[in-house]
Design a protein around this motif. Structure first.
Motif, PDB file in Angstrom:
ATOM      1  N   MET A  42     119.456 -15.950  72.206  1.00 23.14           N
ATOM      2  CA  MET A  42     118.151 -15.477  72.650  1.00 23.14           C
ATOM      3  C   MET A  42     118.299 -14.298  73.619  1.00 23.14           C
ATOM      4  O   MET A  42     117.621 -13.281  73.470  1.00 23.14           O
ATOM      5  N   LEU A  43     119.194 -14.405  74.582  1.00 22.57           N
ATOM      6  CA  LEU A  43     119.372 -13.314  75.547  1.00 22.57           C
ATOM      7  C   LEU A  43     119.907 -12.047  74.876  1.00 22.57           C
ATOM      8  O   LEU A  43     119.490 -10.936  75.215  1.00 22.57           O
ATOM      9  N   ILE A 160     107.895 -24.233  72.897  1.00 24.32           N
ATOM     10  CA  ILE A 160     109.090 -24.167  72.050  1.00 24.32           C
ATOM     11  C   ILE A 160     110.038 -25.297  72.455  1.00 24.32           C
ATOM     12  O   ILE A 160     109.975 -25.801  73.583  1.00 24.32           O
ATOM     13  N   HIS A 161     110.916 -25.676  71.528  1.00 25.10           N
ATOM     14  CA  HIS A 161     111.911 -26.718  71.788  1.00 25.10           C
ATOM     15  C   HIS A 161     113.335 -26.180  71.657  1.00 25.10           C
ATOM     16  O   HIS A 161     114.295 -26.902  71.894  1.00 25.10           O
ATOM     17  N   ASP A 162     113.448 -24.932  71.243  1.00 23.66           N
ATOM     18  CA  ASP A 162     114.750 -24.309  71.014  1.00 23.66           C
ATOM     19  C   ASP A 162     114.558 -22.805  71.185  1.00 23.66           C
ATOM     20  O   ASP A 162     113.531 -22.253  70.778  1.00 23.66           O
ATOM     21  N   TRP A 163     115.537 -22.161  71.778  1.00 23.58           N
ATOM     22  CA  TRP A 163     115.413 -20.709  72.001  1.00 23.58           C
ATOM     23  C   TRP A 163     115.346 -19.935  70.692  1.00 23.58           C
ATOM     24  O   TRP A 163     114.802 -18.832  70.652  1.00 23.58           O
ATOM     25  N   GLU A 165     113.496 -20.641  68.271  1.00 23.20           N
ATOM     26  CA  GLU A 165     112.064 -20.559  67.948  1.00 23.20           C
ATOM     27  C   GLU A 165     111.443 -19.311  68.573  1.00 23.20           C
ATOM     28  O   GLU A 165     110.607 -18.652  67.954  1.00 23.20           O
ATOM     29  N   LEU A 166     111.843 -19.021  69.793  1.00 24.38           N
ATOM     30  CA  LEU A 166     111.298 -17.837  70.470  1.00 24.38           C
ATOM     31  C   LEU A 166     111.722 -16.567  69.739  1.00 24.38           C
ATOM     32  O   LEU A 166     110.916 -15.648  69.566  1.00 24.38           O
ATOM     33  N   ILE A 167     112.955 -16.517  69.277  1.00 20.78           N
ATOM     34  CA  ILE A 167     113.422 -15.354  68.517  1.00 20.78           C
ATOM     35  C   ILE A 167     112.573 -15.182  67.260  1.00 20.78           C
ATOM     36  O   ILE A 167     112.132 -14.066  66.947  1.00 20.78           O
ATOM     37  N   GLU A 168     112.321 -16.263  66.538  1.00 16.93           N
ATOM     38  CA  GLU A 168     111.502 -16.200  65.314  1.00 16.93           C
ATOM     39  C   GLU A 168     110.098 -15.694  65.617  1.00 16.93           C
ATOM     40  O   GLU A 168     109.556 -14.851  64.881  1.00 16.93           O
ATOM     41  N   ILE A 169     109.503 -16.190  66.667  1.00 19.69           N
ATOM     42  CA  ILE A 169     108.143 -15.776  67.039  1.00 19.69           C
ATOM     43  C   ILE A 169     108.110 -14.307  67.417  1.00 19.69           C
ATOM     44  O   ILE A 169     107.230 -13.560  66.978  1.00 19.69           O
ATOM     45  N   LEU A 170     109.076 -13.879  68.203  1.00 19.04           N
ATOM     46  CA  LEU A 170     109.123 -12.467  68.604  1.00 19.04           C
ATOM     47  C   LEU A 170     109.372 -11.566  67.401  1.00 19.04           C
ATOM     48  O   LEU A 170     108.804 -10.473  67.313  1.00 19.04           O
ATOM     49  N   ASP A 171     110.207 -12.003  66.468  1.00 18.25           N
ATOM     50  CA  ASP A 171     110.442 -11.230  65.244  1.00 18.25           C
ATOM     51  C   ASP A 171     109.156 -11.074  64.441  1.00 18.25           C
ATOM     52  O   ASP A 171     108.857  -9.987  63.938  1.00 18.25           O
ATOM     53  N   LYS A 172     108.403 -12.160  64.317  1.00 17.28           N
ATOM     54  CA  LYS A 172     107.134 -12.090  63.585  1.00 17.28           C
ATOM     55  C   LYS A 172     106.167 -11.137  64.274  1.00 17.28           C
ATOM     56  O   LYS A 172     105.481 -10.342  63.611  1.00 17.28           O
ATOM     57  N   LEU A 173     106.107 -11.203  65.597  1.00 17.58           N
ATOM     58  CA  LEU A 173     105.221 -10.286  66.329  1.00 17.58           C
ATOM     59  C   LEU A 173     105.655  -8.843  66.166  1.00 17.58           C
ATOM     60  O   LEU A 173     104.831  -7.954  65.990  1.00 17.58           O
TER      61      LEU A 173
END
Length: 177
Positions: A42-43, A160-163, A165-173
């Motif tokens: 994620m970082l 989110i429950h896993d970092w 997930e945040l990567i996936e969301i940011l990619d979609k955005l």
């Protein structure tokens, strides 16, 4: 270092190491740390995509010591700033901690996503300051989250429950703009 200074001065102990070195040695012996699962990915993703990062922590150690400790585990990370309650007189959920981060970032509060695992300390308090809270809900055992055990955030937030997930969301955005 405030705690160590109090103990050493009370007991009349003198030391030749710098306060930062004492903090680091004390913390390393007192508590091992390990990166959260997928934190490195994620970082690295945030750095690669130019998303700026900072830290706001209620830790009793200095910002320099916290950053050194993180960089030993995750040398690829690049935080713009680190704010620790030991250096700012206040602790989260006090809004001054978040206002300091907003000012250091040089952004409007509504343009900042604040990620944290504490409902009261992170999610709700960052939302009250105008940031968009991301609740990292994990199974990691942590003493400061005991008070939140049966709570759910009482504000709009991303859960989110896993970092990853945040990567996936940011990619979609990123792909929608």
């Amino acid at each position: 270092m405030i705690f160590q200074r109090l103990v050493f001065d009370t007991l009349g102990i003198e030391y030749s190491l710098s306060e930062e070195e004492i903090e680091m040695k004390f913390w390393e012996k007192a508590e091992p740390i390990y990166p959260m699962e997928h934190a490195l990915e994620m970082l690295c993703y945030l750095k690669k995509t130019g998303i700026r990062t900072g830290i706001v922590s209620n830790i009793s150690f200095s910002s320099r010591t916290l950053l050194r400790r993180i960089q030993k585990q995750l040398p690829e990370c690049a935080f713009e700033f680190v704010i620790t309650s030991s250096e700012y007189m206040f602790r989260k959920p006090n809004p001054y901690m978040f206002k300091a981060a907003i000012n250091k970032a040089g952004l409007k509060a509504e343009d900042i996503w604040y990620c944290g695992d504490g409902i009261k300390l992170d999610v709700e308090s960052s939302a009250k300051c105008g940031m968009y809270p991301v609740w990292y809900e994990s199974d990691i055992k942590c003493t400061y989250r005991k008070a939140d055990a049966d709570l759910r955030p009482q504000c709009p937030h991303l859960n989110i429950h896993d970092w990853l997930e945040l990567i996936e969301i940011l990619d979609k955005l990123k792909n929608t703009y």
